[in-house]
Design an enzyme around this catalytic site. Structure first.
Site, PDB file in Angstrom:
ATOM      1  N   ASP A  55     -23.741  48.468  -8.274  1.00 39.29           N
ATOM      2  CA  ASP A  55     -25.096  48.894  -8.642  1.00 39.29           C
ATOM      3  C   ASP A  55     -25.039  50.153  -9.494  1.00 39.29           C
ATOM      4  O   ASP A  55     -24.173  51.011  -9.290  1.00 39.29           O
ATOM      5  CB  ASP A  55     -25.928  49.176  -7.384  1.00 39.29           C
ATOM      6  CG  ASP A  55     -26.034  47.966  -6.480  1.00 39.29           C
ATOM      7  OD1 ASP A  55     -26.371  46.884  -6.995  1.00 39.29           O
ATOM      8  OD2 ASP A  55     -25.780  48.107  -5.269  1.00 39.29           O
ATOM      9  N   ASP A  57     -27.567  53.176 -10.718  1.00 39.12           N
ATOM     10  CA  ASP A  57     -28.864  53.826 -10.564  1.00 39.12           C
ATOM     11  C   ASP A  57     -29.039  54.903 -11.623  1.00 39.12           C
ATOM     12  O   ASP A  57     -28.073  55.551 -12.041  1.00 39.12           O
ATOM     13  CB  ASP A  57     -28.994  54.461  -9.182  1.00 39.12           C
ATOM     14  CG  ASP A  57     -28.969  53.415  -8.068  1.00 39.12           C
ATOM     15  OD1 ASP A  57     -29.254  52.238  -8.361  1.00 39.12           O
ATOM     16  OD2 ASP A  57     -28.657  53.785  -6.916  1.00 39.12           O
ATOM     17  N   ASP A 134     -28.029  63.345  -0.530  1.00 35.31           N
ATOM     18  CA  ASP A 134     -27.419  63.486   0.791  1.00 35.31           C
ATOM     19  C   ASP A 134     -26.043  64.149   0.757  1.00 35.31           C
ATOM     20  O   ASP A 134     -25.849  65.250   1.261  1.00 35.31           O
ATOM     21  CB  ASP A 134     -27.362  62.128   1.499  1.00 35.31           C
ATOM     22  CG  ASP A 134     -26.812  61.017   0.631  1.00 35.31           C
ATOM     23  OD1 ASP A 134     -26.248  61.293  -0.449  1.00 35.31           O
ATOM     24  OD2 ASP A 134     -26.929  59.842   1.034  1.00 35.31           O
TER      25      ASP A 134
END
EC number: 2.7.7.19
Length: 442
Positions: A55, A57, A134
Site C-alpha cells: 500500500d 499512502d 504513532d
C-alpha cells in the site's frame, strides 16, 4: 517543534521505479496543483528497508474536498478520520490531509472520550502531522519535488537501529488508541525489530483497553497479524508481549496448560499459512481461526460428551459457545464462523471408518479443509498420525476399491482400523501383461 532532517536522494535507497505508478500520479497532480504532497508512513519505511510495500499512502496539505475536486476517481470515506481514496482499478491510494495538534477556526473537529480519540478531523502542518503519527519509523515523508526523505522525529535512526519507538508519551498514545499496542507487536514481528522498553512497559497495565476496541476493527487487525506472511512471528510476539489474552482469550487459556500437541498444531497452522502467502497461494481466515480456537472447542466438547451428551450435539454446543465468546472480542463474519464450525464438526467423523460413513465424508464440501486440519493434529497421538495417513491413502483409491476394503458394520472405529495393517485399503493392482506383449512406448 520537531527537528527536521532532510536526507537527500544520494543518501537513501528509495527509487521511483519501486513506487506505484498510481501513487506517483497522485503525488504529481497534487504537487502541480500547488499543494504539498508526500509519500508517507509504512511505504517509506519499507522502501528504506529494501522491501516492496503493498500500500502507498499520501499525506498532503489539500483538504479531502480539495482532493476530490482534482480526481474524478476519488471518494471520501470515514467519520473518525476523514480520508480521500483515489481509485485506480484494483489499487486504492489513500490520501490524508495533514493532521493538526489543536483546534482551528472552524476547520474540522476532534472528539476525545476517556483519553481515546473517537473523531479527529483537525487539519494542520506537516510538522504537526509528523508528531501525530504513532511510531517514529512511520513518520518519514518522501518528497516528490526533490526525491529527498524528510524526517522530523528520528525515524531514520530507528530504521538503522531496528527499534520501534513511539512518538510522545506511550501511556497517552495507547489511551488515545489501544490498537497501537497490537500494531507494535505486528510491526516488530514483520520487520524483525525490537520494541523499545518505554513503548512495551504499558502493555501489562493498558492491555485491558483492547477489550473496549471495536470488534470489527480487531478483526481487520487480526488479518494483518496472521494472514500477511508473518503470522507465526506475530503470534509469538503477542504472547511475549502479554497481549494474546486480550485478543484471543480462549487460545491463551488453552495454551496456558502447557499442551505441547496443541501448541504444535497452532504454530504449524500459522507456519503453513505463512508459506502459502509466500508462494502466492490463497488463504482463508476461517481455517486459521479454526486452528487458533481448536483447543477450547475440543476440551469443551469432550467435557460435554463425558457428561452424557450426544457426540454431534456436544461439538455443536462447544463450537457455538467458543465462537460466541470470541466474536465479542473479534467480529469474525458469519461466513467464516460457519466454515470453522463445519471443520470442527467433521473431526470426530474421521474416526468412524465404516463404509457408508467414509464415502459420505469424502463427498462433504468441507472435506479437504477438515482433512488438512486432521493432519495438523498429528502430534496428538500416534493413532492420530496413523489416522491421517489412512485417510490420505483412502483418497487416492477408486471409490469401488475403497468401498470393497471397508467394513459395512458399525462396530469398527478409526483407532481399531489404523492399527491393523490388513484393514488398510489395498493398493490398486497393476494389470499383468499377456505373454508376448511389448512394454514401453511405441
Amino acid at each position: 517543534m520537531p527537528a527536521l532532517r532532510i536526507i537527500p536522494r544520494d543518501q537513501h535507497v528509495i527509487s521511483r521505479k519501486n513506487i506505484s505508478k498510481a501513487a506517483l500520479r497522485v503525488l504529481y497532480r497534487l504537487n502541480e496543483a500547488g499543494y504539498d504532497a508526500y509519500l508517507v508512513g509504512g511505504a517509506v519505511r519499507d522502501l528504506l528497508l529494501g522491501g516492496h510495500p503493498k500500500d502507498f499512502d499520501v499525506a498532503t496539505s489539500a483538504t479531502p474536498d480539495e482532493v476530490k475536486k482534482l480526481f474524478r476517481n476519488c471518494r471520501l470515506i470515514g467519520r473518525r478520520f476523514r480520508l480521500a481514496h483515489v481509485v485506480f482499478g484494483p489499487e486504492i491510494i489513500e490520501v490524508a490531509t495533514f493532521r493538526g495538534t489543536g483546534e482551528e477556526d472552524g476547520e474540522g473537529d476532534r472528539h476525545i472520550v476517556d483519553g481515546r480519540i473517537v473523531r479527529d478531523n483537525v487539519w494542520g502542518t506537516i510538522e504537526e502531522d509528523a508528531v501525530r503519527r504513532d511510531f517514529r519509523v512511520n513518520a518519514m515523508y518522501y518528497d516528490i519535488s526533490d526525491f529527498s526523505v524528510r524526517d522530523y522525529v528520528g525515524g531514520m535512526q530507528d530504521v538503522q537501529d531496528k527499534v520501534l519507538r513511539l512518538i510522545g508519551d506511550p501511556v497517552t498514545r495507547y489511551r488515545e488508541d489501544p490498537v497501537r499496542m497490537l500494531r507494535a507487536a505486528r510491526l516488530a514481528a514483520k520487520l524483525g525489530f525490537r520494541i523499545d522498553e518505554a513503548a512495551a512497559a504499558p502493555f501489562e497495565s493498558l492491555g485491558p483497553l483492547l477489550t473496549e476496541a471495536a470488534p470489527a476493527r480487531l478483526f481487520d487487525e487480526s488479518l494483518k497479524l496472521f494472514l500477511a506472511g508473518h503470522g507465526l512471528k506475530s503470534f509469538r510476539m503477542l504472547e511475549q508481549c502479554g497481549l494474546l489474552r486480550f485478543l484471543f482469550p480462549s487460545t491463551a487459556r488453552a495454551l496456558k496448560g502447557g499442551d505441547r500437541a496443541l501448541r504444535a498444531l497452532v504454530e504449524r497452522g500459522l507456519a503453513n499459512t505463512d508459506a502459502r502467502v509466500a508462494e502466492g497461494k490463497s488463504v482463508t481466515p476461517a481455517f486459521l481461526f479454526a486452528v487458533l480456537l481448536w483447543g477450547e472447542v475440543r476440551d469443551r466438547a469432550q467435557e460435554l460428551v463425558a457428561g452424557g451428551m450426544d457426540l454431534s450435539e456436544a461439538w455443536a454446543r462447544a463450537a457455538a459457545h467458543v465462537v460466541g465468546e470470541q466474536c465479542q472480542r473479534v467480529a469474525i463474519p458469519r461466513r467464516f464462523t460457519l466454515t470453522m464450525e463445519e471443520i470442527w464438526a467433521l473431526q470426530p467423523r474421521f474416526e468412524q471408518v465404516q463404509r457408508k460413513r467414509v464415502l459420505r465424508l469424502l463427498a462433504q464440501p468441507r472435506f479437504r479443509a477438515a482433512f488438512d486440519f486432521l493432519l495438523l493434529r498429528a502430534e496428538e497421538s500416534s493413532a492420530m498420525r496413523e489416522l491421517g495417513l489412512w485417510w490420505d491413502h483412502a483418497q487416492q483409491l477408486p471409490v469401488d476399491v475403497l468401498a470393497a476394503a471397508l467394513p459395512a458394520g458399525s462396530g469398527t472405529q478409526g483407532a481399531d482400523l489404523v492399527t491393523t495393517t490388513s484393514a488398510r485399503p489395498p493398493r490398486k493392482r497393476r494389470r499383468r501383461r499377456k505373454p508376448g506383449g511389448h512394454s514401453g512406448s511405441a
